[in-house]
Design a protein around this motif. Structure first.
Motif, PDB file in Angstrom:
ATOM      1  N   TYR A  68       0.810  -1.222   0.000  1.00 39.81           N
ATOM      2  CA  TYR A  68       0.000   0.000   0.000  1.00 39.81           C
ATOM      3  C   TYR A  68       0.842   1.270   0.000  1.00 39.81           C
ATOM      4  O   TYR A  68       0.337   2.346  -0.301  1.00 39.81           O
ATOM      5  CB  TYR A  68      -0.935   0.002   1.226  1.00 39.81           C
ATOM      6  CG  TYR A  68      -0.157  -0.056   2.525  1.00 39.81           C
ATOM      7  CD1 TYR A  68       0.177  -1.278   3.091  1.00 39.81           C
ATOM      8  CD2 TYR A  68       0.289   1.099   3.144  1.00 39.81           C
ATOM      9  CE1 TYR A  68       0.932  -1.349   4.242  1.00 39.81           C
ATOM     10  CE2 TYR A  68       1.049   1.034   4.303  1.00 39.81           C
ATOM     11  CZ  TYR A  68       1.366  -0.192   4.838  1.00 39.81           C
ATOM     12  OH  TYR A  68       2.134  -0.255   5.969  1.00 39.81           O
ATOM     13  N   ALA A  69       2.123   1.156   0.361  1.00 34.45           N
ATOM     14  CA  ALA A  69       2.976   2.349   0.411  1.00 34.45           C
ATOM     15  C   ALA A  69       3.252   2.896  -0.994  1.00 34.45           C
ATOM     16  O   ALA A  69       3.598   4.064  -1.140  1.00 34.45           O
ATOM     17  CB  ALA A  69       4.284   2.036   1.129  1.00 34.45           C
ATOM     18  N   CYS A  70       3.127   2.058  -2.014  1.00 37.32           N
ATOM     19  CA  CYS A  70       3.424   2.494  -3.387  1.00 37.32           C
ATOM     20  C   CYS A  70       2.249   2.351  -4.349  1.00 37.32           C
ATOM     21  O   CYS A  70       2.281   2.897  -5.449  1.00 37.32           O
ATOM     22  CB  CYS A  70       4.593   1.688  -3.957  1.00 37.32           C
ATOM     23  SG  CYS A  70       6.157   2.035  -3.166  1.00 37.32           S
ATOM     24  N   SER A  72      -1.870   2.654  -4.805  1.00 36.65           N
ATOM     25  CA  SER A  72      -3.185   3.015  -4.283  1.00 36.65           C
ATOM     26  C   SER A  72      -4.205   2.000  -4.785  1.00 36.65           C
ATOM     27  O   SER A  72      -3.953   1.258  -5.739  1.00 36.65           O
ATOM     28  CB  SER A  72      -3.560   4.417  -4.745  1.00 36.65           C
ATOM     29  OG  SER A  72      -3.575   4.466  -6.160  1.00 36.65           O
ATOM     30  N   GLY A 103      -4.655   3.772   0.073  1.00 37.57           N
ATOM     31  CA  GLY A 103      -3.305   4.256  -0.195  1.00 37.57           C
ATOM     32  C   GLY A 103      -3.225   5.770  -0.295  1.00 37.57           C
ATOM     33  O   GLY A 103      -4.238   6.475  -0.281  1.00 37.57           O
ATOM     34  N   SER A 104      -1.988   6.271  -0.389  1.00 40.65           N
ATOM     35  CA  SER A 104      -1.790   7.717  -0.443  1.00 40.65           C
ATOM     36  C   SER A 104      -0.733   8.105  -1.460  1.00 40.65           C
ATOM     37  O   SER A 104      -0.455   9.271  -1.658  1.00 40.65           O
ATOM     38  CB  SER A 104      -1.372   8.235   0.936  1.00 40.65           C
ATOM     39  OG  SER A 104      -0.203   7.581   1.359  1.00 40.65           O
ATOM     40  N   LYS A 105      -0.132   7.133  -2.130  1.00 39.50           N
ATOM     41  CA  LYS A 105       0.996   7.444  -3.009  1.00 39.50           C
ATOM     42  C   LYS A 105       1.021   6.445  -4.153  1.00 39.50           C
ATOM     43  O   LYS A 105       0.735   5.269  -3.939  1.00 39.50           O
ATOM     44  CB  LYS A 105       2.308   7.348  -2.195  1.00 39.50           C
ATOM     45  CG  LYS A 105       3.578   7.572  -2.999  1.00 39.50           C
ATOM     46  CD  LYS A 105       3.813   9.034  -3.242  1.00 39.50           C
ATOM     47  CE  LYS A 105       4.769   9.349  -4.363  1.00 39.50           C
ATOM     48  NZ  LYS A 105       5.727   8.431  -4.807  1.00 39.50           N
ATOM     49  N   ARG A 106       1.318   6.958  -5.359  1.00 36.39           N
ATOM     50  CA  ARG A 106       1.474   6.048  -6.492  1.00 36.39           C
ATOM     51  C   ARG A 106       2.907   6.092  -6.993  1.00 36.39           C
ATOM     52  O   ARG A 106       3.218   6.840  -7.913  1.00 36.39           O
ATOM     53  CB  ARG A 106       0.522   6.429  -7.621  1.00 36.39           C
ATOM     54  CG  ARG A 106      -0.929   6.068  -7.360  1.00 36.39           C
ATOM     55  CD  ARG A 106      -1.812   6.561  -8.478  1.00 36.39           C
ATOM     56  NE  ARG A 106      -3.224   6.323  -8.192  1.00 36.39           N
ATOM     57  CZ  ARG A 106      -4.216   6.978  -8.793  1.00 36.39           C
ATOM     58  NH1 ARG A 106      -3.951   7.906  -9.709  1.00 36.39           N
ATOM     59  NH2 ARG A 106      -5.466   6.713  -8.481  1.00 36.39           N
ATOM     60  N   THR A 107       3.771   5.302  -6.366  1.00 38.67           N
ATOM     61  CA  THR A 107       5.085   5.108  -6.961  1.00 38.67           C
ATOM     62  C   THR A 107       4.922   4.081  -8.079  1.00 38.67           C
ATOM     63  O   THR A 107       5.586   4.138  -9.102  1.00 38.67           O
ATOM     64  CB  THR A 107       6.093   4.639  -5.900  1.00 38.67           C
ATOM     65  OG1 THR A 107       6.113   5.596  -4.845  1.00 38.67           O
ATOM     66  CG2 THR A 107       7.486   4.509  -6.479  1.00 38.67           C
ATOM     67  N   GLY A 108       4.008   3.146  -7.844  1.00 42.60           N
ATOM     68  CA  GLY A 108       3.558   2.236  -8.894  1.00 42.60           C
ATOM     69  C   GLY A 108       2.124   2.601  -9.235  1.00 42.60           C
ATOM     70  O   GLY A 108       1.519   3.442  -8.577  1.00 42.60           O
TER      71      GLY A 108
ATOM     72  N   GLU B 183      -1.401   3.955   7.892  1.00 45.34           N
ATOM     73  CA  GLU B 183      -0.202   4.771   7.808  1.00 45.34           C
ATOM     74  C   GLU B 183       0.021   5.592   9.072  1.00 45.34           C
ATOM     75  O   GLU B 183      -0.885   6.253   9.563  1.00 45.34           O
ATOM     76  CB  GLU B 183      -0.258   5.677   6.574  1.00 45.34           C
ATOM     77  CG  GLU B 183       0.089   4.894   5.314  1.00 45.34           C
ATOM     78  CD  GLU B 183       0.056   5.755   4.075  1.00 45.34           C
ATOM     79  OE1 GLU B 183       0.980   6.550   3.885  1.00 45.34           O
ATOM     80  OE2 GLU B 183      -0.908   5.614   3.310  1.00 45.34           O
ATOM     81  N   TYR B 401      -1.243  11.612  -4.627  1.00 38.27           N
ATOM     82  CA  TYR B 401      -0.569  10.392  -5.090  1.00 38.27           C
ATOM     83  C   TYR B 401       0.820  10.670  -5.672  1.00 38.27           C
ATOM     84  O   TYR B 401       1.489   9.745  -6.117  1.00 38.27           O
ATOM     85  CB  TYR B 401      -1.388   9.635  -6.155  1.00 38.27           C
ATOM     86  CG  TYR B 401      -2.695   9.043  -5.683  1.00 38.27           C
ATOM     87  CD1 TYR B 401      -2.775   8.322  -4.493  1.00 38.27           C
ATOM     88  CD2 TYR B 401      -3.855   9.174  -6.447  1.00 38.27           C
ATOM     89  CE1 TYR B 401      -3.972   7.767  -4.085  1.00 38.27           C
ATOM     90  CE2 TYR B 401      -5.050   8.617  -6.030  1.00 38.27           C
ATOM     91  CZ  TYR B 401      -5.101   7.901  -4.851  1.00 38.27           C
ATOM     92  OH  TYR B 401      -6.295   7.335  -4.460  1.00 38.27           O
ATOM     93  N   PHE B 486       2.146   4.917 -17.506  1.00 40.94           N
ATOM     94  CA  PHE B 486       2.608   5.099 -16.138  1.00 40.94           C
ATOM     95  C   PHE B 486       4.117   4.953 -16.050  1.00 40.94           C
ATOM     96  O   PHE B 486       4.795   5.710 -15.350  1.00 40.94           O
ATOM     97  CB  PHE B 486       1.920   4.099 -15.190  1.00 40.94           C
ATOM     98  CG  PHE B 486       2.204   4.413 -13.760  1.00 40.94           C
ATOM     99  CD1 PHE B 486       1.377   5.251 -13.046  1.00 40.94           C
ATOM    100  CD2 PHE B 486       3.346   3.917 -13.131  1.00 40.94           C
ATOM    101  CE1 PHE B 486       1.660   5.598 -11.732  1.00 40.94           C
ATOM    102  CE2 PHE B 486       3.641   4.254 -11.823  1.00 40.94           C
ATOM    103  CZ  PHE B 486       2.792   5.095 -11.121  1.00 40.94           C
TER     104      PHE B 486
END
Lengths: 251, 550
Positions: A68-70, A72, A103-108, B183, B401, B486
């Protein structure tokens, strides 16, 4: 004048404490309590199904590894989100999610509708070494998942705890959790048909990691990924259009 | 611990033995699973403390003269723990940042993959570094501003070591895969329950000390510490309500589901920023900045306005994390509105701090410690402005995000929280060890520039990458198709990820220098010059020392 009132308040530790609690309580109460009482906060849909024991185990692995860190799991009501990932997410789709994984971030990329987009084989290859299928990826490898056997002894406990917090698992489901986990990953077995009886015809039966002889954490995680966005079809029937972009697109 | 009486030593021993027994029980039922490993950690932790306690068990009864001095021993240990967690948390942060550029840096192990070390970084700096700094400085400030000794001798140790046991359980858990995924509240149910016990003791100790104050009024810094202790308790309990799958297992499921869980999570998450990372550190600002600048706070009325504004408005703001999601529109709008209004009390505080420096700007030029605090107030103003801005729905549609949020958080975490903490530590350490100044003013100066440059590199890298990523996601070609995949946007991020890791590394080096400087200062404390003639509590009936100006 307000100065003198406050001067008095400052002289009492108890009074000051109560004032802090009073001031700080209002916002939370106004915003949170109605979410449980206003009916259209969460839509009612007929076809909503539960996570199978294997999918729930996979979800717990997803949580354990901090995916979930990467990634959303929440498609916003924005045109580019909808065009890239699919229909925007409805509240009902995470109705049985304890906890939610928005989630809070889209690194992926977002994973809310990843289920069914790629083959099981693709996911296994991706989790073993992401750069084999996406050369530019900066995701870690999770190759130990294929060799770590899934601990099925705790599945009944997990389903029972989920029922305590409000997910409608039946006694039958809890009792047969471990068997159902095997059945779902062995589509030709006798147990497989019982899984569809208990969890619905839409349940995906597959040898997720490609090996039917044993049940690994890879089976569980892929089973979970493949069900994302497929617990209900409600989002696809929702005809409301995505919100327009808040500023003119730059073409 | 030499100031503990026989009764207090017995109490401490009793608590540690109970804790050790719990550890043994957890280790026995958990066997080789994480729950059992945590039992072992509890056992070893309480065993070590027990050994430490026993080594002084037969030392003579403490001198009654201790009551005419402040109780500073827990503060001294707290300074060490703060710096330890600072270096640990920032090191893991740099490592996590480097993994985003070079994913092979987890060396193919599960425990060090990004998803596991990321919460170890956030908890390490927020709870380890920030939490210890808050507890340590609050013990210092409440005694001085109340002109009263801490209300108890045992419970300060319980709070300090109990809190660090929580940090240890939480962070070791993430490496082992024990997490509930919420979190900034990833610790599992048993660590959460332990924290509640520690926090109640902390609250009772704090209020009892306030009740013993010899000053008629409660000083501004204590308003903030009080709000921090109270509201964090409320947030922690509500957000962490969960049902474990069994009492012998680390795993639990939160009682909240889906959209309600999202709202509770970000109500917690944003107010952890408000009451853990803002209120507590504003308390430091309101005490250490006037002390260091030797100027009274610019405006008492602004202090009142900003305190109640922050306490009231912040609790509404959490839903701005959920714009354009399945959270009902009316809640999103409330969150946005209150987030924008928050700018008023936030800037009232930042302005109050900077205006306090009027007439002391020459000191800012000469004294790097005061410059730490000035830059902290500046970054506080900057990041609260940015926060209100990012909470506006259309802006949020671009920033959410992306790394812009990460940049915003670190403008606050590095520029505000860490800088004010280091400023406070550089003021507190010489005061507690009865010295005139730190071991090396030059090292404080070097630390300041490393921290500032590190923060700027970090924040500019993340602003750039976040805005570029957000724009690339929504770029359409002439035929109304999305222009970038992406992966295209990910590739564009790599140079910024490397820059970010470098900026973080500079900041980490600064923290190491701070630890060295503190260590050398403490080593020289033996040759102490003279204690400040005003640094004494007022003992009942005897008002022997001058009262500090408010």
């Amino acid at each position: 004048m307000s100065d003198s009132i406050h001067r008095k308040l400052e002289r009492s530790a108890t009074g000051f404490m109560l004032a802090i609690i009073a001031a700080a309580s209002v916002g939370g109460i106004v915003e949170i309590a109605p979410l449980f009482t206003i009916d259209d906060t969460v839509e009612t849909v007929e076809d909503m199904r539960l996570y199978t024991p294997l999918e729930l185990a996979g979800r717990d692995i997803y949580v354990r590894e901090g995916c979930y860190a990467c990634h959303s799991q929440m498609i916003r009501t924005l045109r580019d989100d909808v065009e890239r990932y699919g229909p925007y997410s409805l509240a009902v789709e995470s109705k049985y999610d304890h906890p939610m994984l928005w989630g809070s971030k889209r690194t992926g990329p977002d994973l809310a509708r990843i289920g069914g987009k790629y083959s099981d084989f693709w996911h296994v290859a991706h989790l073993n070494n992401p750069r084999d299928v996406v050369p530019e990826s900066n995701m870690p490898s999770y190759r130990w998942l294929s060799t770590t056997l899934l601990d099925t002894t705790k599945l009944p406990l997990m389903l029972a705890a989920q029922r305590t917090v409000g997910v409608p698992y039946t006694d039958d489901m809890i009792e047969n959790a471990a068997v159902d986990a095997y059945g779902q990953a062995a589509p030709d077995s006798e147990q497989a048909s019982e899984v569809t009886t208990r969890y619905g015809e839409g349940t995906q039966l597959s040898a997720f990691d490609g090996v039917v002889t044993n049940l690994t954490e890879m089976d569980a995680l892929v089973a979970y990924i493949q069900v994302l966005g497929r617990l209900t079809g409600a989002a696809y029937e929702n005809t409301a259009a995505a919100e327009p972009m808040p500023e003119p697109s730059n073409n | 611990m030499r100031q503990l009486t026989t009764g207090e030593r017995d109490l401490a021993a009793g608590v540690l033995i109970v804790l050790a027994v719990i550890g043994v029980a957890m280790a026995a039922v958990g066997r080789n699973e994480p729950f059992g490993i945590h039992g072992l950690i509890v056992l070893i932790y309480s065993g070590c403390l027990l050994a430490l306690l026993m080594s002084g068990a037969f030392s003579p009864a403490p001198d009654p003269s201790r009551f005419s001095k402040y109780y500073d021993d827990p503060i001294k240990i707290g300074v060490g723990l703060t710096l330890f967690w600072a270096i640990f948390g920032m090191f893991v942060g740099v490592w996590a940042a480097a993994q985003l550029a070079w994913p092979a840096l987890n060396f193919d192990t599960a425990w060090s993959s990004f998803g596991r070390i990321r919460p170890a970084h956030t908890s390490g700096v927020i709870f380890g570094f920030g939490g210890n700094a808050l507890i340590t400085t609050s013990f210092h400030v409440v005694q001085r501003t109340s002109r009263a000794r801490l209300a108890d001798q045992f419970s300060p140790w319980f709070v300090l070591f109990g809190f660090n046991l929580f940090c240890l359980l939480a962070i070791s858990g993430y490496f082992l895969g024990v997490t509930q995924s919420k979190e900034y509240a990833e610790a599992e149910w048993y660590a959460d329950i332990w924290l509640v016990i520690v926090w109640i003791v902390y609250f009772v100790l704090y209020v009892r000390t306030l009740a013993r104050r010899k000053e008629p009024h409660i000083y501004v810094a204590n308003w903030y510490y009080l709000a921090f202790i109270l509201v964090v308790a409320i947030l922690h309990i509500v957000n962490n309500l969960a049902v474990p799958i069994s009492v012998t297992d680390a795993k639990s499921y939160t009682v909240w589901a889906g959209v309600q869980d999202a709202m509770v999570q970000w109500w917690y998450g944003h107010n952890a920023v408000a009451f853990f990372l803002t209120a507590g550190f504003l308390a430091m600002l309101y005490y250490y900045l006037p002390i260091r600048a030797q100027r009274p706070i610019f405006s008492y009325r602004l202090s009142i306005l900003s305190f109640w504004g922050i306490t009231f408005f912040y609790m509404w703001a959490g839903s701005h994390h959920l714009h354009y999601t399945a959270l009902p529109h009316w809640v999103q709008n409330l969150g946005m509105t209150f987030s924008v209004m928050l700018l008023v009390p936030s800037w009232a505080s930042a302005g109050n701090a900077l205006l306090t420096l009027n007439g002391a700007w020459h000191k800012v030029r000469d004294d790097a410690t005061l410059r730490f605090m000035m830059m902290a107030a500046f970054f506080y103003g900057l990041s609260t402005f940015e926060g209100s801005f990012l909470a506006i729905r259309p802006v949020n549609s671009l920033s959410h995000y992306t790394d812009w949020t990460v940049g915003h958080v670190h403008a606050g975490a590095l520029g505000w929280v860490a800088l004010i903490t280091f400023g406070a530590l550089y003021t507190l350490v010489p005061a507690i060890w009865k010295l005139d100044r730190m071991y090396s003013a030059a090292l404080v100066e070097i630390h300041f520039w490393l921290a500032l440059i590190g923060t700027l590199i970090y924040v500019f890298a993340m602003w750039n990458s976040g805005i570029i990523q957000g724009l690339m996601w929504r770029t359409y070609s002439e035929d109304s198709a999305l222009t970038y995949s992406f992966v295209d946007t990910l590739v564009a991020m790599y140079p910024y990820y490397i820059a970010r890791a470098f900026g973080g590394l500079l900041f980490l080096i600064g923290a190491v220098i701070a630890a060295y400087n503190v260590w050398m200062t403490v080593r020289h404390a033996g040759t102490a010059t003279a204690a400040s003639s005003e640094d004494f509590p007022i003992v009942d009936g005897v008002k022997t020392h001058a009262t500090p100006a408010e």
